[in-house]
Design a protein around this motif. Sequence first.
Motif: not given
Length: 284
Positions: A7-11, A123-136, A270-273
């Motif tokens: 799970v990832c929340h963001g702007p 999906i790859d980004m959500l399952l990665s361990r990177h602290s910075e997710l450039n999902l936008a 499993v939450l990340r922001t």
Amino acid sequence: MSRAVAVCHGPFGRVSIYDLDRPMVVHAHREAHLIFFLEGSQGLVTVNDQTVRVDPFMGVAVNPWEPHNFQPEQPGSFGLFLVVYLKPEWLAKQTMSAPGSLVFPSSELVVTRELEAWRDQAIDMLLSRHSELNLAPVLMALALASSEPIESHLASSLLHLTSESALDRRVLRARRLLEQYPSHEGALVRVAREAGLSRAHFFKLFREQVGVTPTIFANTVRLDAALDRIVLSNDPVTSISHSLGFSGQSVFTRFFTAHMGMAPRDYRRVLRTVGLPQSQASHV
């Protein structure tokens, strides 16, 4: 039991991978909503009385405030899904257009090669361990590949229909009460009584003007308030339950599970922001 995998929340809103084995109640979201099947048992999503089978070739697109529900095609069997919720105001900011200028023309969403590529990247980004997710950028590409721009005059017309100035004052008052006090379950009945309308008449008026039943609207507001507390605070679930007016934690957990598919503790686990305020203490 259904569970959250990521799970990832963001702007932009929120994006998740859920492993689902149980149905959800009819509900709605403020956000634009996309659902993609990944593996396991496929699903059935009903949007405005149209049922779509979510499989490797067909996803689902739900416009803001469209009532819908989910059920596994094989009850009790797990299915993995990518679920995206995008805020209309964020989409408008990215496209430099008015909120609501992008719409999903159909709840049936054919999974093209383009959509598949953006879906897999998310999906790859959500399952990665990177602290910075450039999902936008990825989520914006998913939205654009799933939607169609509407003409400016039609957008203005739609915005007028959903604006506060277009609402009956009694409906507007009820909506504002629910927005301000998510735990105030008696708001609608009280406003109906003060307006001199029967409960049935007032509820009909609310649905005609807002687009969803008062119950679905109230539940959406309450769920959003719960998600905000889960994501942005370190408050324990028992405290969140009490603040939102639930009679007990078990009642809140049943409510959350019926709308989200999993318990609030599992969601938070499993939450990340990205780009949101962080609470200072660990979650309880």
